[in-house]
Motif scaffolding. Structure first.
Motif, PDB file in Angstrom:
ATOM      1  N   MET A   1       0.884  -1.222  -0.270  1.00  0.00           N
ATOM      2  CA  MET A   1      -0.120   0.140   0.151  1.00  0.00           C
ATOM      3  C   MET A   1       0.516   1.354  -0.299  1.00  0.00           C
ATOM      4  O   MET A   1       2.259   1.536   0.603  1.00  0.00           O
ATOM      5  N   ASN A   4       1.880   7.156   1.549  1.00  0.00           N
ATOM      6  CA  ASN A   4       1.374   8.950   1.534  1.00  0.00           C
ATOM      7  C   ASN A   4       0.190   9.113   1.039  1.00  0.00           C
ATOM      8  O   ASN A   4       0.333   9.561   0.194  1.00  0.00           O
ATOM      9  N   GLY A   7      -2.811  12.276  -1.530  1.00  0.00           N
ATOM     10  CA  GLY A   7      -3.157  13.503  -1.962  1.00  0.00           C
ATOM     11  C   GLY A   7      -2.508  14.512  -2.322  1.00  0.00           C
ATOM     12  O   GLY A   7      -1.421  14.052  -2.157  1.00  0.00           O
ATOM     13  N   LYS A  20      13.986  13.881  -4.713  1.00  0.00           N
ATOM     14  CA  LYS A  20      14.783  12.843  -5.373  1.00  0.00           C
ATOM     15  C   LYS A  20      14.945  11.985  -6.220  1.00  0.00           C
ATOM     16  O   LYS A  20      15.528  11.538  -7.075  1.00  0.00           O
ATOM     17  N   LYS A  52       8.183  21.679 -14.573  1.00  0.00           N
ATOM     18  CA  LYS A  52       6.103  20.684 -13.860  1.00  0.00           C
ATOM     19  C   LYS A  52       5.714  21.631 -12.838  1.00  0.00           C
ATOM     20  O   LYS A  52       6.316  22.020 -12.525  1.00  0.00           O
TER      21      LYS A  52
ATOM     22  N   TYR B   5      -3.225  -2.423  -6.644  1.00  0.00           N
ATOM     23  CA  TYR B   5      -3.584  -1.151  -7.045  1.00  0.00           C
ATOM     24  C   TYR B   5      -4.511  -0.844  -7.898  1.00  0.00           C
ATOM     25  O   TYR B   5      -4.775  -1.866  -9.598  1.00  0.00           O
ATOM     26  N   TRP B  27       3.231  15.117 -16.288  1.00  0.00           N
ATOM     27  CA  TRP B  27       3.794  15.097 -15.756  1.00  0.00           C
ATOM     28  C   TRP B  27       4.384  13.767 -16.357  1.00  0.00           C
ATOM     29  O   TRP B  27       5.887  13.123 -15.497  1.00  0.00           O
ATOM     30  N   ILE B 125       5.230   5.371  -7.345  1.00  0.00           N
ATOM     31  CA  ILE B 125       4.508   4.898  -5.901  1.00  0.00           C
ATOM     32  C   ILE B 125       5.028   3.898  -5.586  1.00  0.00           C
ATOM     33  O   ILE B 125       5.314   4.477  -4.316  1.00  0.00           O
ATOM     34  N   TYR B 127       8.875   4.443  -5.674  1.00  0.00           N
ATOM     35  CA  TYR B 127       9.900   4.563  -5.341  1.00  0.00           C
ATOM     36  C   TYR B 127       9.850   5.609  -4.372  1.00  0.00           C
ATOM     37  O   TYR B 127      10.122   6.100  -3.540  1.00  0.00           O
ATOM     38  N   GLN B 128       8.294   6.247  -4.622  1.00  0.00           N
ATOM     39  CA  GLN B 128       8.512   7.478  -4.096  1.00  0.00           C
ATOM     40  C   GLN B 128       7.301   7.487  -3.077  1.00  0.00           C
ATOM     41  O   GLN B 128       6.835   8.412  -2.278  1.00  0.00           O
ATOM     42  N   ASN B 129       6.033   6.606  -3.083  1.00  0.00           N
ATOM     43  CA  ASN B 129       5.731   6.481  -1.901  1.00  0.00           C
ATOM     44  C   ASN B 129       4.154   7.857  -2.320  1.00  0.00           C
ATOM     45  O   ASN B 129       3.531   8.336  -1.269  1.00  0.00           O
ATOM     46  N   GLU B 130       4.238   8.129  -3.345  1.00  0.00           N
ATOM     47  CA  GLU B 130       3.570   9.044  -4.250  1.00  0.00           C
ATOM     48  C   GLU B 130       2.026   8.775  -4.664  1.00  0.00           C
ATOM     49  O   GLU B 130       2.331   7.238  -4.945  1.00  0.00           O
ATOM     50  N   LEU B 131       1.817   9.185  -4.957  1.00  0.00           N
ATOM     51  CA  LEU B 131      -0.058   8.912  -5.722  1.00  0.00           C
ATOM     52  C   LEU B 131       0.322   9.296  -7.234  1.00  0.00           C
ATOM     53  O   LEU B 131       1.100  10.585  -7.375  1.00  0.00           O
ATOM     54  N   PRO B 133       0.190  10.836 -10.032  1.00  0.00           N
ATOM     55  CA  PRO B 133      -0.259  13.360 -10.295  1.00  0.00           C
ATOM     56  C   PRO B 133      -1.706  12.607 -10.745  1.00  0.00           C
ATOM     57  O   PRO B 133      -2.569  14.503 -10.509  1.00  0.00           O
ATOM     58  N   ARG B 136      -3.464  13.011  -7.665  1.00  0.00           N
ATOM     59  CA  ARG B 136      -3.184  13.621  -6.843  1.00  0.00           C
ATOM     60  C   ARG B 136      -3.906  14.853  -7.337  1.00  0.00           C
ATOM     61  O   ARG B 136      -4.087  16.145  -6.253  1.00  0.00           O
ATOM     62  N   PHE B 145      -7.030   6.533  -5.941  1.00  0.00           N
ATOM     63  CA  PHE B 145      -6.622   5.242  -6.447  1.00  0.00           C
ATOM     64  C   PHE B 145      -6.028   4.669  -4.538  1.00  0.00           C
ATOM     65  O   PHE B 145      -6.337   5.174  -3.616  1.00  0.00           O
ATOM     66  N   GLU B 146      -6.090   3.262  -4.958  1.00  0.00           N
ATOM     67  CA  GLU B 146      -6.571   2.483  -3.690  1.00  0.00           C
ATOM     68  C   GLU B 146      -6.348   0.604  -4.474  1.00  0.00           C
ATOM     69  O   GLU B 146      -5.412   0.812  -4.852  1.00  0.00           O
ATOM     70  N   GLU B 147      -5.462  -0.119  -2.739  1.00  0.00           N
ATOM     71  CA  GLU B 147      -4.500  -1.240  -3.301  1.00  0.00           C
ATOM     72  C   GLU B 147      -5.989  -1.614  -2.504  1.00  0.00           C
ATOM     73  O   GLU B 147      -6.753  -2.108  -2.012  1.00  0.00           O
TER      74      GLU B 147
END
Lengths: 739, 166
Positions: A1, A4, A7, A20, A52, B5, B27, B125, B127-131, B133, B136, B145-147
């Motif tokens: 999961m 973070n 949003g 990063k 961006k 995902y 992006w 997702i 490598y950066q724990n991001e959503l 774009p 977002r 977005f969900e698992e």
């Protein structure tokens, strides 16, 4: 999961992401639309290139969301359509031949011309145009005032007309309605979804819908808002006043009135009651095209609901009956008990944030000053209004041709394109040909720069570190994302430098924008450097919302020289004695557009469809940004929305090139077969002219054969303008055929 | 059962602002003419009762991807662990069989004529724990977005398919 999954990005998260990905991140404010303060954004720069954009979670304006335009800022900044250097025209007007000059030369030529004209013809022969309120608007005013001209050209199509009618009826500006609490919401001539989709109104609409509020949308065609509407009232363009009068007829005769409020806080209700009998729903049906039954139904829903608001948009400001439409709606709000009450239409809230010191120089206005207006936007008795003294944008061009009361000699167009922004494009082109001196200042090519004597290349907001912006309870410094890509100055620097060149340096902080910002920040007890240390700005507390602030707003004084109160009786001016004293109708009436089904039935045989245009779009800001390929891919060509029945009758298929012809001009555009529009009406987005180099799309002609809706409308001085507030008509009759 | 995902789209919240689409394009530097995510308006009924519904569609990273079954070159695979469907451009021969097979019309073909599409921003997702774009960017949380479990993901696939076939 994903750990973070929260949003939008905060500043810390944006910093972490930039680390990063080996980029730098700059918190700043979006510059892709107006007016005034944009959304908070994080701009990402890689190897010196602005790449961006992401929304700033901390921003109370967008809460981290961003619209389509916001994301494509880098394409706009790096567009091949950017101006590169100051230019001086060497060919004939309209020919497009220029020579490159330096900034010093440009400033010397402009200042030399202005000094000469000031001496020979008087300073009032200079006009500056502004189609919308911009953060730099008060700098334009400051220049005009220092120079000696009252002629700020306001275009009369956006917000200020509405504000005028609101304030002279209820003493305050009724921007929007209380989406949070309303059970019934009338979206009237407005598109809350595309007007700042990342800001409050779209989110508020979705939330209201989710909690079960009834949504009624009143407009000739629906866009995405059609999916949210419980009822669509498909009104003919430009007939809002007739609908509002008929709704008054229903609520008055069915006694859906808050009598306690009317008795205590309204002036002239009995006269309205008598006056309104003319305007039956059956009468309104013939004009608006809305069935009488639906008018009665909607008026009852609104009149009976305790918590009901009207979100009135700029659509109602584009007709010769604009003032009466807005007034009639305002009276409807008031007498049904929906003024400044939960779920209704609210007066503006107050907060704890100080107001920056104005740069306007308002204290220098005099009667003589107002008398010099070349074509007052509002009658002189109402000048200056809230933004300052103003001439109507179109009337400035008219004065060049008629020389009445005197000809304007120089027009400066800072970030505005008169041939595609105001009606009567043919007259505007004629005036540009005749005009002594025309200066265009913009970031990219403009529709009419080929007529300019001097072209000034401006920096985008991403290439400058000013101004700071303040709105609501938030103040933030703009930060520079990248160094200017060419020999650019900002609009602010241009005005300051021109001021200094003219010898007005003392009024222009001797050319220092830093000093200007520090001066304005005095009420905050901080400097711009100190403000800049807060990367996401400073948020102040908002005051708890209070309702029924009648005593406060009904006693406000107008900004006119007389300083008289907006409401002479301290009550809602249903019967408007101020308008009556100036020779205007005290009660709202109906006035036909210059061409319409009911006003000019003799034209209907040759021109059987009604044409109007959209004020906002999801992709472009007014007549800007057609050069941005990512936006242009989604909406590549100007398209006329036409109902399937109307298209079928003419053998028109989707995407066909078609000719749209009115009594005043013609366009060649594409057809979009569109279910969500009245079958007797066609609509097009305004502002089309610019090509897109990356997609190989060429410019369209400005006049006949192009895609400029403004070229289609009447500018008859007796018919096409609201007599009090100079709102311009955007309705006509057209024939449509395959090209 | 392993989780995957997935995008969750709620048409009742979509305002057709195209922010998700633009966030994706900018992006990911998606080439001109190519759309990994698209927002569409679908009219329903007729004037004056006409209304509309929105859909924002990108690769659904299906539980049982039709494109994988159809591809003659085994160029498409579903990653174990997260269920993301990716294309191996080395193997793709640009035959467009996947386009015919995809119920969402997702596969795109640009200058290199190889299939390209949304990869769920796997780098962001993983490598950066991001959503992604696009998610977002959404101002109304219409796109999430969900698992999720396979069954729920299949329901999402069906609902977007139903929207597109209206």
């Amino acid at each position: 999961m994903p750990k973070n999954n929260k949003g939008p990005l905060t500043y810390e998260e944006a910093l972490a992401l930039s680390k990063k990905t080996r980029q730098t991140v700059i918190p700043t404010l979006c510059g892709m639309c107006g007016p005034t303060m944009g959304c908070g954004v994080y701009a990402f720069v890689k190897d010196g290139i602005f790449t961006k954009v992401s929304g700033m979670k901390e921003s109370p304006i967008n809460h981290g969301a961003l619209c389509a335009k916001g994301f494509v800022a880098p394409q706009w900044v790096y567009s091949p359509d950017r101006l590169k250097t100051p230019l001086q025209r060497i060919g004939e007007k309209g020919e497009g031949r220029f020579r490159e000059i330096t900034w010093n030369e440009a400033l010397e030529i402009i200042a030399g011309t202005l000094k000469h004209q000031k001496e020979k013809y008087g300073p009032e022969t200079l006009a500056m145009l502004s189609p919308a309120k911009r953060s730099y608007s008060d700098y334009l005013y400051r220049f005009l005032i220092a120079h000696g001209s009252p002629n700020y050209g306001h275009s009369g199509i956006c917000a200020i007309q509405k504000m005028f009618s609101f304030m002279y009826t209820v003493g305050g500006n009724l921007r929007g309605c209380d989406y949070q609490n309303a059970d019934v919401i009338l979206i009237w001539g407005r598109q809350p979804i595309y007007s700042g989709p990342s800001q409050g109104s779209a989110r508020a609409l979705v939330k209201a819908k989710q909690r079960g509020a009834k949504i009624i949308t009143i407009k000739p065609s629906v866009e995405a808002d059609g999916g949210f509407a419980d009822i669509w009232v498909p009104i003919r363009p430009g007939t809002d006043a007739a609908l509002a009068l008929a709704m008054l007829h229903v609520v008055v005769n069915e006694d859906l009135i808050d009598h306690e409020f009317v008795d205590t806080w309204c002036y002239g209700y009995d006269k309205l009651k008598e006056h309104i009998q003319l305007y039956t729903p059956a009468w309104a049906e013939t004009i608006t095209g809305v069935p009488a039954g639906q008018i009665i139904h909607v008026a009852r829903i609104y009149g009976k609901a305790e918590k009901a608001g009207i979100d009135l948009g700029n659509g109602v400001e584009h007709a010769p009956s604009a003032n009466d439409a807005i007034r009639a709606v305002t009276i409807l709000i008031a007498i049904t008990g929906h003024l400044d009450r939960p779920g209704g239409n609210l007066f503006p809230p107050s907060g704890e944030m100080p107001t920056p010191k104005s740069v306007h120089l308002r204290e220098r206005y005099t009667r003589e000053w107002v008398d010099k207006l070349v074509g007052p936007e509002f009658p002189k008795a109402f000048q200056p209004f809230v933004e300052g003294t103003s001439s109507a944008y179109y009337r400035i061009f008219d004065s060049v041709l008629t020389e009445k009361p005197y000809p304007i000699r120089t027009i400066i167009a800072p970030g505005t394109q008169p041939t595609v922004s105001t009606r009567g494009s043919k007259r505007v082109v004629e005036a540009l040909k005749k005009l002594d001196f025309y200066v265009v200042a913009d970031v990219a090519r403009t529709a009419d720069m080929d007529y300019a004597d001097i072209v000034i290349p401006l920096a985008t907001p991403y290439e400058t570190d000013h101004p700071f912006e303040a709105r609501g309870n938030w103040i933030m410094a703009r930060n520079r994302v990248i160094e200017p890509l060419a020999d650019y100055k900002s609009m602010y620097e241009f005005i300051l430098d021109l001021g200094a060149q003219m010898g007005y340096g003392a009024d222009f902080w001797n050319g220092s924008m830093m000093d200007s910002m520090n001066d304005q920040l005095t009420p905050f007890n901080m400097t711009i450097d100190e403000l800049r240390r807060h990367p996401t700005g400073i948020k102040y507390k908002s005051m708890p919302r209070t309702y029924e602030n009648y005593r406060e707003f009904f006693s406000k004084n107008s900004p006119g020289l007389s300083g008289k109160p907006f409401l002479p009786h301290g009550k809602v001016e249903i019967y408007n004695t101020t308008f009556e004293e100036e020779g205007f109708n005290p009660l709202p009436e109906w006035r036909e557009p210059p061409e319409s089904m009911t006003g000019t039935p003799e034209l209907v045989k040759d021109y059987p469809l009604i044409l109007s245009d959209y004020h906002t779009s999801k992709l472009y800001t007014a007549s800007w940004q057609r050069n941005v390929p990512h936006l242009r891919e989604i909406m590549p060509y100007p398209t006329l929305h036409i109902h399937p029945d109307a298209a079928l009758r003419r053998g028109i298929n989707n995407d066909d090139w078609i000719i749209v012809e009115s009594p005043h001009g013609w366009m060649k555009v594409k057809a979009e077969i569109y279910e969500g529009i009245r079958p007797d009406t066609v609509m097009i987005l305004h502002g089309w002219w610019q090509g897109c180099v990356e997609l190989g799309i060429r410019d369209f002609p400005i006049l006949d054969g192009g895609a400029n809706a403004n070229n289609m409308y009447s500018v008859d001085p007796d018919k096409a303008f609201d007599p009090l507030i100079t709102a311009m008509s955007s309705q006509t009759l057209v024939q449509v055929r395959k090209a | 059962m392993p989780l995957q995902y997935g995008f969750v789209f709620d048409p009742s919240k979509c305002i057709q602002c195209h922010s998700c689409e633009m966030a994706c394009k900018s992006w990911r530097d998606v080439e001109l003419g190519i759309h990994w995510r698209q927002v569409k308006n679908i009219w329903e009924n007729h004037y004056p009762e006409v209304t509309c519904v929105s859909v924002s569609v990108a690769c659904m990273h299906c539980v049982e991807p039709e494109c994988i079954k159809a591809c003659p070159e085994e160029a498409i695979q579903k990653l174990p662990g997260n269920g993301i469907v990716i294309v191996d451009k080395e193997k793709c021969i640009g035959c467009r069989t996947c386009l015919d097979a995809c119920p969402f019309g997702v596969p795109q073909f640009g200058e290199d004529e190889k299939m390209q599409k949304c990869d769920m921003c796997i780098q962001e997702i993983e490598y950066q724990n991001e959503l992604p774009p696009c998610v977002r960017a959404c101002p109304t949380q219409a796109l999430l977005f969900e698992e999720t479990e396979e069954e729920r993901k299949k329901v999402m696939e069906q609902s977007v398919q139903a929207l597109l076939s209206r």
